[in-house]
Design an enzyme around this catalytic site. Structure first.
Site, PDB file in Angstrom:
ATOM      1  N   GLU A 246      44.299  49.595  31.821  1.00  0.00           N
ATOM      2  CA  GLU A 246      44.777  49.237  33.162  1.00  0.00           C
ATOM      3  C   GLU A 246      44.383  47.794  33.445  1.00  0.00           C
ATOM      4  O   GLU A 246      43.234  47.399  33.211  1.00  0.00           O
ATOM      5  CB  GLU A 246      44.169  50.167  34.213  1.00  0.00           C
ATOM      6  CG  GLU A 246      44.536  49.826  35.652  1.00  0.00           C
ATOM      7  CD  GLU A 246      43.920  50.803  36.662  1.00  0.00           C
ATOM      8  OE1 GLU A 246      43.779  51.995  36.314  1.00  0.00           O
ATOM      9  OE2 GLU A 246      43.570  50.360  37.779  1.00  0.00           O
ATOM     10  N   GLU A 251      43.844  43.334  43.831  1.00  0.00           N
ATOM     11  CA  GLU A 251      43.385  44.396  44.735  1.00  0.00           C
ATOM     12  C   GLU A 251      42.633  43.711  45.861  1.00  0.00           C
ATOM     13  O   GLU A 251      41.902  42.735  45.650  1.00  0.00           O
ATOM     14  CB  GLU A 251      42.462  45.384  44.027  1.00  0.00           C
ATOM     15  CG  GLU A 251      43.159  46.272  43.023  1.00  0.00           C
ATOM     16  CD  GLU A 251      42.204  47.310  42.451  1.00  0.00           C
ATOM     17  OE1 GLU A 251      42.331  48.494  42.803  1.00  0.00           O
ATOM     18  OE2 GLU A 251      41.329  46.913  41.648  1.00  0.00           O
TER      19      GLU A 251
END
Length: 358
Positions: A246, A251
């Protein structure tokens, strides 16, 4: 009688000697028929750079080359190039480099003939122009383009993070208006959840290995908000997470505004991964910023507005050498998003475009 016996014995010995001689000759003949495996010789590699001219010695920017391999007595070839190993039955190979810029590459060729082999290598300078290989500019009002995007819907048991939202495909949660994509998280009772939002992804429609992925976006406001732009391994279904890998390009959480997180998750380095960095950006909720990652076999580099703030050293032992797909989502709460402001009603994650370059 004695003379006849002597003659008969002599004849018998002669026949025996002839038999032995013929047997030895047959054995020698069989040995001579054994095929001899020879070492491939005169191994040469001719490299033609597509578009090469006096003005463009490293090619026309396509990154394409054509290899012509010749060798006497070779039956097959192995080419190692740009960390890839390619098996060939013939001596012809068309190859395309994708990492932008000027770079020198080593080409290693092994010619085989049974258990015998010959080896040679050469180097080539290649120029690859940066070009978009996939994008969504969100210029057509209405629902997102279904040829480019799919959705995860439902609660997903908190999506592994104890998130609070229910993901939908409703226009209330996801719509394109006036040239931007708007993913809206809403405080509402829906299908047993207290919040709704959207998670959209290119899985099954587009994936890529190496390149630059970027989003130009404004981030939402409010405690508990958690927008993201990230990549997930195409082999998720076969190997599971985190073995698929990932790459979190963006974020951010409303409880700590203007702090941008970039992280990587892999086996033994999931959850609270040590492979993470943060940087500060200004006015992320009122101004568009570009959040990007440049990814190749050696490094994954993370940027905000082209300011590099984190370099991860890639290697053949990581999952980050295969195809990944793109995800945009807006979560609420959970392990990373934190407590939701009790006065929260709704917030928008606004995206101007998503682009992927070679």
């Amino acid at each position: 009688m004695k003379m006849n016996k002597l003659i008969n014995r002599s004849s018998f010995l002669t026949l025996v000697l002839l038999f032995v001689f013929q047997s030895c000759s047959s054995s020698n003949d069989a040995a001579d028929d054994t095929p001899v495996v020879v070492v491939p010789s005169n191994l040469t590699v001719k490299v033609d750079v597509v578009g090469k001219t006096t003005e463009k010695p490293n090619g026309d920017g396509s990154g394409k080359i054509n290899l012509t391999i010749t060798s006497k007595d070779a039956t097959s070839y192995t080419v190692k190039i740009n960390n890839e190993v390619i098996e060939l039955k013939t001596g012809q190979l068309a190859y395309e480099f994708t990492q932008p810029g000027n770079k020198n590459y080593k080409i290693e060729v092994t010619a085989f003939n049974g258990i015998k082999y010959a080896y040679t290598s050469s180097n080539v300078d290649i120029f690859v122009a940066r070009k978009i290989i996939w994008s969504d500019e969100f210029n057509v009002d209405g629902a997102p383009d279904t040829t480019k995007w799919d959705y995860n819907t439902g609660t997903g048991d908190g999506w592994g993070n104890n998130e609070l939202q229910y993901y939908t495909t409703r226009p209330e949660n996801v719509i394109i208006q006036n040239g931007t994509l708007r993913i809206k998280a809403i405080k509402e009772e829906y299908m047993g959840s207290h919040y709704t939002s959207t998670r959209m992804l290119t899985r099954g429609k587009f994936s890529f290995k190496y390149g630059r992925a970027e989003v130009r976006a404004k981030l939402p406001v409010g405690g508990g908000t958690w927008p993201a732009f990230w990549l997930l391994g195409d082999n998720l279904d076969t190997v599971g997470w985190p073995a698929c890998g990932e790459i979190d390009i963006l974020e951010s959480v409303g409880n700590n505004p203007d702090v941008i997180h970039s992280s990587l998750h892999s086996p033994g380095r999931s959850g609270n991964t040590p492979d993470t960095k943060t940087t500060k950006a200004t006015n992320t909720a009122t101004e568009f910023h570009i959040y990007a990652a440049e990814w190749d076999a050696e490094n994954i580099k993370f940027y905000v507005d082209d300011n590099l703030f984190y370099t991860y050293k890639n290697s053949p032992t990581t999952p980050f050498n295969a195809k990944f797909f793109v995800i945009l989502n807006f979560a609420m709460g959970g392990n990373f998003g934190g407590a939701v402001d009790p006065n929260f009603t709704s917030a928008v994650y606004e995206v101007d475009y998503v682009r992927v370059y070679n």
